[in-house]
Design a protein around this motif. Structure first.
Motif, mmCIF file in Angstrom:
data_model
loop_
_atom_site.group_PDB
_atom_site.id
_atom_site.type_symbol
_atom_site.label_atom_id
_atom_site.label_comp_id
_atom_site.label_asym_id
_atom_site.label_seq_id
_atom_site.Cartn_x
_atom_site.Cartn_y
_atom_site.Cartn_z
ATOM 1 N N LEU A 1 0.611 -1.231 -0.105
ATOM 2 C CA LEU A 1 0.173 0.001 -0.007
ATOM 3 C C LEU A 1 0.800 1.215 0.089
ATOM 4 O O LEU A 1 1.932 1.303 0.828
ATOM 5 C CB LEU A 1 -0.857 -0.155 1.060
ATOM 6 N N HIS A 2 0.759 2.145 -1.067
ATOM 7 C CA HIS A 2 1.262 3.372 -1.049
ATOM 8 C C HIS A 2 0.367 4.533 -1.484
ATOM 9 O O HIS A 2 0.820 5.169 -2.211
ATOM 10 C CB HIS A 2 2.579 3.128 -1.942
ATOM 11 N N CYS A 3 -0.610 4.767 -0.762
ATOM 12 C CA CYS A 3 -1.702 5.565 -1.106
ATOM 13 C C CYS A 3 -1.976 6.486 0.320
ATOM 14 O O CYS A 3 -1.909 5.919 1.210
ATOM 15 C CB CYS A 3 -2.884 5.093 -1.523
ATOM 16 N N PRO A 4 -2.190 7.740 -0.058
ATOM 17 C CA PRO A 4 -2.752 8.448 1.329
ATOM 18 C C PRO A 4 -3.912 7.975 1.937
ATOM 19 O O PRO A 4 -4.718 7.286 1.187
ATOM 20 C CB PRO A 4 -2.912 10.050 0.606
ATOM 21 N N LEU A 5 -4.117 8.542 3.087
ATOM 22 C CA LEU A 5 -5.588 8.101 3.820
ATOM 23 C C LEU A 5 -6.294 9.220 3.517
ATOM 24 O O LEU A 5 -6.182 10.420 3.908
ATOM 25 C CB LEU A 5 -5.207 7.779 5.291
ATOM 26 N N THR A 6 -7.479 8.887 3.258
ATOM 27 C CA THR A 6 -8.665 9.816 2.809
ATOM 28 C C THR A 6 -9.835 9.315 3.323
ATOM 29 O O THR A 6 -9.959 8.067 3.940
ATOM 30 C CB THR A 6 -8.958 10.123 1.288
ATOM 31 N N PRO A 7 -10.917 10.160 3.603
ATOM 32 C CA PRO A 7 -12.107 9.625 3.878
ATOM 33 C C PRO A 7 -12.798 8.508 3.059
ATOM 34 O O PRO A 7 -13.734 7.678 3.382
ATOM 35 C CB PRO A 7 -13.079 10.683 4.046
ATOM 36 N N ASP A 8 -12.646 8.848 1.613
ATOM 37 C CA ASP A 8 -12.890 7.563 0.864
ATOM 38 C C ASP A 8 -12.242 6.168 0.910
ATOM 39 O O ASP A 8 -13.055 5.241 0.382
ATOM 40 C CB ASP A 8 -12.931 7.917 -0.414
ATOM 41 N N ASN A 9 -11.156 6.102 1.384
ATOM 42 C CA ASN A 9 -10.445 5.004 1.213
ATOM 43 C C ASN A 9 -10.094 4.495 2.649
ATOM 44 O O ASN A 9 -9.266 3.455 2.793
ATOM 45 C CB ASN A 9 -9.261 4.939 0.465
ATOM 46 N N LYS A 10 -10.843 4.928 3.713
ATOM 47 C CA LYS A 10 -10.608 4.389 5.061
ATOM 48 C C LYS A 10 -10.771 2.836 5.170
ATOM 49 O O LYS A 10 -11.872 2.638 4.538
ATOM 50 C CB LYS A 10 -11.057 5.157 6.236
ATOM 51 N N TYR A 11 -10.176 2.158 5.916
ATOM 52 C CA TYR A 11 -10.428 0.711 5.788
ATOM 53 C C TYR A 11 -10.326 -0.042 4.318
ATOM 54 O O TYR A 11 -11.149 -0.783 3.982
ATOM 55 C CB TYR A 11 -11.668 0.080 6.579
ATOM 56 N N LEU A 12 -9.503 0.440 3.726
ATOM 57 C CA LEU A 12 -9.439 0.016 2.131
ATOM 58 C C LEU A 12 -9.151 -1.476 2.089
ATOM 59 O O LEU A 12 -9.653 -2.335 1.333
ATOM 60 C CB LEU A 12 -8.361 0.670 1.364
ATOM 61 N N ILE A 13 -8.419 -1.992 3.354
ATOM 62 C CA ILE A 13 -8.069 -3.303 3.466
ATOM 63 C C ILE A 13 -9.106 -3.855 4.397
ATOM 64 O O ILE A 13 -8.915 -3.630 5.678
ATOM 65 C CB ILE A 13 -6.871 -3.749 3.564
ATOM 66 N N GLY A 14 -10.260 -4.776 4.405
ATOM 67 C CA GLY A 14 -11.053 -5.236 5.496
ATOM 68 C C GLY A 14 -11.878 -6.454 4.801
ATOM 69 O O GLY A 14 -11.277 -7.039 3.833
ATOM 70 N N LYS A 15 -12.851 -6.860 5.513
ATOM 71 C CA LYS A 15 -13.373 -8.221 5.470
ATOM 72 C C LYS A 15 -13.834 -8.369 3.795
ATOM 73 O O LYS A 15 -13.430 -9.496 3.168
ATOM 74 C CB LYS A 15 -14.606 -8.439 6.382
ATOM 75 N N GLU A 16 -14.320 -7.251 3.164
ATOM 76 C CA GLU A 16 -14.729 -7.477 1.957
ATOM 77 C C GLU A 16 -13.603 -7.486 0.950
ATOM 78 O O GLU A 16 -13.646 -8.570 -0.220
ATOM 79 C CB GLU A 16 -15.990 -6.331 1.386
ATOM 80 N N THR A 17 -12.560 -6.604 1.099
ATOM 81 C CA THR A 17 -11.425 -6.653 0.064
ATOM 82 C C THR A 17 -10.550 -8.019 0.274
ATOM 83 O O THR A 17 -9.944 -8.561 -0.684
ATOM 84 C CB THR A 17 -10.823 -5.435 0.173
#
Length: 332
Positions: free
Chosen positions: A204-220
């Motif tokens: 992972l090499h992206c900034p944290l934004t409101p749109d991608n919080k928990y980018l990696i979670g159960k669904e992904t």
């Protein structure tokens, strides 16, 4: 002209003092992090406050800074999710950052974490010091030929792609803006979901934004291959730690390397060796033999610290002279 530093460490003092010889600012270093509890420690008339990743620049804090006469918030980091930019704009405080400081430093650390987890060099080091030269339990895998997925191909992600290509990996990537130079080198851009499906290793090499919080979670995680290796040197909030722990328990995640953690402000950059850590989540993470945690160390090279100091001081100098710094540096 005064700059007050928060979350300051000895190495901050060393590098900023050295580069300040060319600028002549009055530098004041405070070890505490910046937040509502300490904002009154800012001296009246201070031109700039210099903050780091775990300082909390909320609307309340920014209002207090404005009342003190602060004109600039200088972030000595790339991320800015800890700053209320709307409040800064409202109170007329300029916010600058260091968008790129030796991106190779972070990229190299990400690869070092992957290699350490895979080839178990940290365990081998401890073994041989005890005269145990057995190879049992140290089996790794070749990176050559593996598919590495990269989320975010800004300067750091781009540097990591180059390193992975050098190991003979197939690199697939996702970014809102595709890099033509990386395409020529052989990086294949595809959708976010396709990166997750194809990757043997995900970095992972992206900034944290409101749109991608928990980018990696159960669904992904469900989309990823069993036995995925995940490296995160960006921001802790990109990962839902509870979901990752469950995936570690089932073996769906084979290896996890994190240099960032969502609740790191209570832990990182501190010596807690004599303390009882009450954070059960980080304790659970560190109990896994296939998890490697470093304390926001990826940026920590001589070259990076030198660039951080120079870019930060130069930006503050430009703002004090009424000169607009580069667009990439300025947030407000």
């Amino acid at each position: 002209m005064k700059i007050q530093f928060f979350s300051a460490k000895p190495y901050d003092k060393t590098f900023f003092a050295s580069h300040n010889e060319a600028y002549g600012f009055e530098l004041d270093f405070l070890e505490t992090h910046l937040g509502p509890h300490i904002v009154n420690a800012v001296d009246d008339g201070t031109f700039a406050v210099c903050a780091f990743v775990n300082d909390k620049l909320t609307a309340e804090v920014i209002a207090a800074l404005a009342a003190k006469g602060v004109k600039v918030i200088a972030l000595r980091c790339a991320g800015f999710n800890n700053v209320d930019l709307d409040a800064a704009k409202q109170y007329g405080i300029r916010v600058c950052r260091v968008p790129a400081y030796s991106p190779e430093a972070v990229a190299e650390h990400a690869m070092a974490m992957l290699l350490t987890l895979n080839r178990k060099t940290h365990k081998a080091y401890n073994r041989v010091r005890e005269q145990n030269f057995s190879l049992n339990g140290l089996l790794g895998f070749n990176l050559h030929g593996k598919t590495v997925g990269v989320i975010g191909t800004g300067k750091i992600g781009k540097a990591f792609c180059r390193i992975a290509l050098g190991f003979g990996c197939k690199v697939v990537a996702y970014d809102l803006f595709e890099d033509e130079e990386l395409k020529l080198l052989g990086v294949g851009y595809t959708s976010f979901e396709n990166v997750l499906r194809q990757a043997d290793i995900l970095s992972l090499h992206c900034p944290l934004t409101p749109d991608n919080k928990y980018l990696i979670g159960k669904e992904t995680l469900a989309i990823m291959k069993p036995g995925i290796s995940i490296i995160n040197t960006s921001r802790g909030g990109l990962i839902h730690t509870g979901d990752v722990i469950e995936a570690l328990k089932t073996g769906h995640i084979a290896y996890l390397g994190i240099d960032v953690y969502e609740q790191e402000e209570k832990l990182f950059f501190k010596d807690l060796s004599g303390s009882i850590i009450e954070d059960d989540t980080i304790q659970r993470l560190m109990s896994f033999p296939n998890v490697l945690v470093t304390g926001h160390q990826a940026f920590f090279t001589q070259e990076a610290l030198s660039q951080i100091a120079e870019i930060t001081l130069h930006s503050v100098q430009q703002l004090s002279d009424g000169i607009e710094p580069d667009a990439a540096v300025m947030l407000v």
